[in-house]
Design a protein around this motif. Structure first.
Motif, PDB file in Angstrom:
ATOM      1  N   HIS A   1     -10.811  15.655  -0.649  1.00  0.00           N
ATOM      2  CA  HIS A   1     -11.078  15.688  -2.032  1.00  0.00           C
ATOM      3  C   HIS A   1     -11.639  17.096  -2.486  1.00  0.00           C
ATOM      4  O   HIS A   1     -12.167  17.312  -3.716  1.00  0.00           O
ATOM      5  CB  HIS A   1     -12.169  14.737  -2.435  1.00  0.00           C
ATOM      6  CG  HIS A   1     -11.795  13.291  -2.506  1.00  0.00           C
ATOM      7  ND1 HIS A   1     -10.781  12.968  -3.173  1.00  0.00           N
ATOM      8  CD2 HIS A   1     -12.162  12.245  -1.608  1.00  0.00           C
ATOM      9  CE1 HIS A   1     -10.421  11.648  -3.372  1.00  0.00           C
ATOM     10  NE2 HIS A   1     -11.279  11.238  -1.999  1.00  0.00           N
TER      11      HIS A   1
ATOM     12  N   ALA B   1      -6.115   9.112  -5.801  1.00  0.00           N
ATOM     13  CA  ALA B   1      -7.007   8.371  -6.116  1.00  0.00           C
ATOM     14  C   ALA B   1      -7.368   7.613  -4.821  1.00  0.00           C
ATOM     15  O   ALA B   1      -6.544   7.273  -4.033  1.00  0.00           O
ATOM     16  CB  ALA B   1      -6.757   7.457  -7.381  1.00  0.00           C
ATOM     17  N   SER B   2      -8.565   6.939  -4.825  1.00  0.00           N
ATOM     18  CA  SER B   2      -9.078   5.917  -3.880  1.00  0.00           C
ATOM     19  C   SER B   2      -8.276   4.705  -3.916  1.00  0.00           C
ATOM     20  O   SER B   2      -7.868   4.074  -5.122  1.00  0.00           O
ATOM     21  CB  SER B   2     -10.473   5.604  -4.223  1.00  0.00           C
ATOM     22  OG  SER B   2     -10.841   4.722  -3.580  1.00  0.00           O
TER      23      SER B   2
ATOM     24  N   GLU C   1     -10.475  12.927   5.265  1.00  0.00           N
ATOM     25  CA  GLU C   1     -11.725  13.052   4.543  1.00  0.00           C
ATOM     26  C   GLU C   1     -13.037  13.459   5.318  1.00  0.00           C
ATOM     27  O   GLU C   1     -13.960  12.938   5.160  1.00  0.00           O
ATOM     28  CB  GLU C   1     -12.237  11.830   3.382  1.00  0.00           C
ATOM     29  CG  GLU C   1     -11.034  11.674   2.482  1.00  0.00           C
ATOM     30  CD  GLU C   1     -11.481  10.723   1.488  1.00  0.00           C
ATOM     31  OE1 GLU C   1     -12.839  10.611   1.012  1.00  0.00           O
ATOM     32  OE2 GLU C   1     -10.689   9.851   1.044  1.00  0.00           O
TER      33      GLU C   1
ATOM     34  N   GLY D   1      -3.586   4.780  -0.739  1.00  0.00           N
ATOM     35  CA  GLY D   1      -2.956   4.744   0.500  1.00  0.00           C
ATOM     36  C   GLY D   1      -2.706   6.025   1.474  1.00  0.00           C
ATOM     37  O   GLY D   1      -2.229   6.029   2.540  1.00  0.00           O
ATOM     38  N   LYS D   2      -3.746   6.746   1.167  1.00  0.00           N
ATOM     39  CA  LYS D   2      -3.752   7.948   1.929  1.00  0.00           C
ATOM     40  C   LYS D   2      -4.184   7.875   3.477  1.00  0.00           C
ATOM     41  O   LYS D   2      -3.592   8.359   4.309  1.00  0.00           O
ATOM     42  CB  LYS D   2      -4.885   9.296   1.354  1.00  0.00           C
ATOM     43  CG  LYS D   2      -4.373   9.390  -0.208  1.00  0.00           C
ATOM     44  CD  LYS D   2      -5.467  10.546  -0.771  1.00  0.00           C
ATOM     45  CE  LYS D   2      -6.804   9.628  -0.804  1.00  0.00           C
ATOM     46  NZ  LYS D   2      -7.171   8.804  -1.422  1.00  0.00           N
ATOM     47  N   SER D   3      -5.325   7.135   3.800  1.00  0.00           N
ATOM     48  CA  SER D   3      -5.870   6.796   5.027  1.00  0.00           C
ATOM     49  C   SER D   3      -4.873   5.869   5.856  1.00  0.00           C
ATOM     50  O   SER D   3      -4.683   6.181   6.872  1.00  0.00           O
ATOM     51  CB  SER D   3      -7.223   6.047   4.806  1.00  0.00           C
ATOM     52  OG  SER D   3      -8.073   6.866   4.366  1.00  0.00           O
ATOM     53  N   THR D   4      -4.156   4.974   4.981  1.00  0.00           N
ATOM     54  CA  THR D   4      -3.287   4.081   5.860  1.00  0.00           C
ATOM     55  C   THR D   4      -2.031   4.998   6.391  1.00  0.00           C
ATOM     56  O   THR D   4      -1.621   4.801   7.440  1.00  0.00           O
ATOM     57  CB  THR D   4      -2.744   3.009   4.577  1.00  0.00           C
ATOM     58  OG1 THR D   4      -3.751   2.592   4.266  1.00  0.00           O
ATOM     59  CG2 THR D   4      -1.751   2.185   5.481  1.00  0.00           C
TER      60      THR D   4
ATOM     61  N   GLU E   1      -1.731   1.818  12.907  1.00  0.00           N
ATOM     62  CA  GLU E   1      -1.337   0.792  12.016  1.00  0.00           C
ATOM     63  C   GLU E   1       0.120   0.720  12.209  1.00  0.00           C
ATOM     64  O   GLU E   1       0.773   1.752  12.198  1.00  0.00           O
ATOM     65  CB  GLU E   1      -1.822   1.107  10.485  1.00  0.00           C
ATOM     66  CG  GLU E   1      -3.184   0.737   9.894  1.00  0.00           C
ATOM     67  CD  GLU E   1      -3.561  -0.768  10.086  1.00  0.00           C
ATOM     68  OE1 GLU E   1      -2.418  -1.489  10.366  1.00  0.00           O
ATOM     69  OE2 GLU E   1      -4.796  -1.121   9.756  1.00  0.00           O
TER      70      GLU E   1
ATOM     71  N   VAL F   1       0.736  -1.177   0.195  1.00  0.00           N
ATOM     72  CA  VAL F   1      -0.038  -0.019   0.090  1.00  0.00           C
ATOM     73  C   VAL F   1       0.790   1.319  -0.024  1.00  0.00           C
ATOM     74  O   VAL F   1       0.471   1.905  -0.612  1.00  0.00           O
ATOM     75  CB  VAL F   1      -0.901   0.059   1.199  1.00  0.00           C
ATOM     76  CG1 VAL F   1      -1.743   1.280   1.259  1.00  0.00           C
ATOM     77  CG2 VAL F   1      -1.826  -1.213   1.010  1.00  0.00           C
TER      78      VAL F   1
END
Ligand SMILES: Nc1ncnc2c1ncn2[C@@H]1O[C@H](COP(=O)(O)OP(=O)(O)OP(=O)(O)O)[C@@H](O)[C@H]1O
Ligand SMILES: [Mg+2]
Lengths: 224, 240
Positions: B194, B35-36, B162, B39-42, B51, B16
Motif C-alpha cells: 500500500h 483494494a482489500s 504488505e 485476491g493479492k495475498s491469495t 495454496e 477470488v
C-alpha cells in the motif's frame, strides 16, 4: 483430655513398607500419565476429525472423564466391567481408570496447546522449504510443548492424588498401605502425617524439576 | 521467470482469482496494489504453492508449480515469502530463526548455517541481535529478521505481502530501506504493497488488482502518475 503421645519409631519400623507403597503410587502415576498422553494425542486429533465416529468417541470420552467422579471411574473399572466378564485386578483397575481420566483432561490440554500456534507459523515454515513433517517437528511441536508443559505437570500431580482412591478397592498404594499400617499399630496421626509428607515432597520435587526444565527449554515465547 | 497464465482460484463458492495473467522477468520488481479482498495475498500463496489453484498455470523457471509431479518443497527454496505479520518463530533466537531452514532443508552444517545467519542478520542491521528472541525485538526488527530468514535460503525470487502494513509508521522506513537495497542488488520481487510512493520509486511495473483480475498494469511511474482506467484512478485517488 489430650492423652495422645506421638510415637514416631513405629513409623520408622514400617518405613520399608511405606516406601514400597510410595513407589507403587509413583509407578501408577507415571504409567497412567504415559498411557493417558498416548490416548490423549489420538483423542485430540479425533476431536477435529471429519469422521463422525472418531469425533463422537473423542467428545464422549472427554466428557465422561472430566465430568464424572474419579472414584466412580475406578468402581466402574473394578466392579462395573465384571458385568461383561472383564475382571481386573485392583492394580489394573486403578491404572486403567486413572489413565482414562488423564486421557480426557490431557486431550483438552493438548488441543488448547495446538490452538496457541497460529496457522501462519506453518505457512512461514513451509514457505522456507521445510516439509510438512519438518514444519511439525521444528516449528509446531516445540510451541505446543511449551504451552502444555506446565498444565501437564499439574495433571501428573492430580493423577498421583487420584491413585489414592485405589485403596477403596484394596490396592496397597501409599494411602492404602498407610491405612493398613495405622490400623495395625493404632498410630493414625503419625502414619497419615508421614504419608502426607511423602505426597507433598513428590509433588514439590516434580513441580520444581518441571520449572527448572521449562526455564531452560522455553526461553522464547514468554510473552507471545 | 515467473509466468502466471489464466489462473483461477476459489474458496468454496467464493471466486477470488478470475483469470490472472502476469509474467515477471528475472531482476524485475513488480508491485501489486488494489483494494482489500481483491485476491493479492491469495495470488502470492498460489505462486509458491501454499495454496492450490483451480485452473490455469503458474510456471517458475520452466517448472509447472501445481503439476502433480512437481516437488513443491524443493520449488519453495527458490521463492522466499515474507508476510505482513512477520511470523518469526517465537521459540527460536534470531540466529536460530535464520539458520533453521538452511540446516534442515539444505543440510548446511550447523556451524556454517550459523555463520550464514550472522551474515544475513548483519545485512539487515540485526548483527547485534543474534541471541534475541522475537518477543525481545520491535516489529520492524522482527520483519527484518523475516527478510534475513528468507534471504538465507538464497532464493531467486521474493514474494512480499504488505510487509510494512503491520508496522508503526516510524518503523516503516527501515524495512523499506532494506527492500530498496535488495532491489538495487537485482533481486526479483513481487510485492503487494500500500506504499504507493515506494512502488513508484522501486518497482519496474505496477499491477492494479480489482475483483480478482489485473485491471491495469504498466510501468510504475506511468501507472501511478497517469492511470488510464477509471477504477485505478479512484483507488489511487483514495489512497494518496
Ligand atoms: N483460506 C481462505 N479461506 C476462505 N476464504 C479466503 C481464504 N483466504 C482468503 N479468503 C478470501 O479471499 C478473498 C481474497 O483474499 P486475499 O487475502 O487474497 O485478499 P487481499 O487482496 O490480499 O486483501 P488485503 O489487502 O485485505 O490483504 C477475501 O474475500 C478473503 O476473505
Ligand atoms: Mg492480503
Amino acid at each position: 483430655m489430650f492423652e495422645y503421645t506421638f510415637q514416631w519409631r513405629v513409623v520408622w519400623k514400617h518405613w520399608p513398607q511405606l516406601l514400597e507403597a510410595g513407589l507403587l503410587t509413583l509407578q501408577l502415576t507415571i504409567l497412567s500419565i504415559i498411557i493417558g498422553l498416548v490416548i490423549a494425542s489420538v483423542l485430540a486429533v479425533f476431536r477435529d476429525s471429519s469422521n463422525p465416529f472418531a469425533k463422537y468417541l473423542s467428545v464422549t470420552w472427554v466428557a465422561l472423564a472430566r465430568n464424572t467422579p474419579a472414584l466412580l471411574q475406578i468402581y466402574m473399572a473394578y466392579f462395573g466391567l465384571g458385568a461383561f466378564g472383564i475382571h481386573l485386578s485392583p492394580y489394573t483397575a486403578v491404572l486403567g481408570a486413572v489413565a482414562f481420566n488423564n486421557a480426557g483432561y490431557l486431550a483438552e490440554i493438548l488441543r488448547g496447546g495446538f490452538s496457541t500456534v497460529p496457522a501462519s507459523q506453518k505457512f512461514a515454515a513451509r514457505g522456507l522449504g521445510l516439509t510438512a513433517t519438518q514444519s511439525y517437528i521444528y516449528i509446531t511441536l516445540p510451541q505446543v510443548l511449551q504451552a502444555v508443559f506446565l498444565p501437564i505437570v499439574n495433571q501428573v500431580i492430580w493423577a498421583m492424588l487420584a491413585t489414592s482412591l485405589g485403596m477403596i478397592i484394596g490396592l496397597q498404594e501409599l494411602t492404602g498401605m498407610t491405612t493398613f499400617l495405622q490400623s495395625q499399630t493404632f498410630r493414625p496421626f503419625e502414619f497419615y502425617f508421614v504419608a502426607a509428607c511423602m505426597y507433598l515432597v513428590i509433588a514439590k520435587i516434580a513441580t520444581m524439576l518441571a520449572q527448572i526444565v521449562a526455564a531452560h527449554m522455553f526461553k522464547g515465547g514468554a510473552d507471545k | 521467470m515467473i509466468e502466471i497464465q489464466e489462473v483461477h482460484k476459489s474458496f468454496g463458492s467464493l471466486k477470488v482469482l478470475k483469470g490472472i495473467d502476469l509474467t515477471v522477468e528475472k531482476g524485475e520488481v513488480v508491485c501489486l496494489i488494489g483494494a482489500s479482498g481483491s485476491g493479492k495475498s491469495t495470488l502470492l500463496l498460489c505462486i509458491n504453492a501454499l495454496e492450490s489453484i483451480n485452473s490455469g498455470k503458474i510456471i517458475v523457471d520452466g517448472i509447472d508449480v501445481h503439476a502433480p509431479q512437481t516437488n513443491q518443497d524443493q520449488l519453495r527454496r527458490k521463492l522466499g515469502i515474507i508476510f505482513q505479520q512477520f511470523n518469526a518463530f517465537p521459540h527460536l533466537t534470531a540466529q536460530q530463526n535464520v539458520a533453521l531452514a538452511p540446516r534442515k532443508v539444505l543440510k548446511t552444517p550447523t556451524k556454517y548455517a550459523q555463520a550464514l545467519a550472522q551474515e544475513h542478520l548483519a545485512k539487515v542491521g540485526l548483527g547485534d541481535k543474534l541471541d534475541r528472541y522475537p518477543a525481545q525485538l520491535s516489529g520492524g526488527q522482527q520483519q527484518r529478521l523475516a527478510i534475513a530468514r528468507a534471504l538465507a535460503m538464497e532464493p531467486d525470487y521474493l514474494l512480499l505481502d504488505e510487509v510494512t502494513s503491520a508496522l508503526d509508521p516510524e518503523l516503516v522506513g527501515e524495512v523499506l530501506d532494506t527492500l530498496r537495497m535488495l532491489a538495487e542488488d537485482g533481486m526479483t520481487m513481487i510485492a503487494v504493497t500500500h506504499e504507493i510512493p515506494f512502488a513508484r520509486e522501486v518497482a519496474d511495473r505496477v499491477a492494479f488488482f480489482h475483483q480478482g483480475v489485473i485491471h491495469e498494469i504498466g510501468p510504475a511511474k506511468e501507472l501511478i502518475n497517469n492511470p488510464q482506467q477509471q477504477r485505478t484512478k479512484e483507488f489511487l485517488g483514495n489512497i494518496l
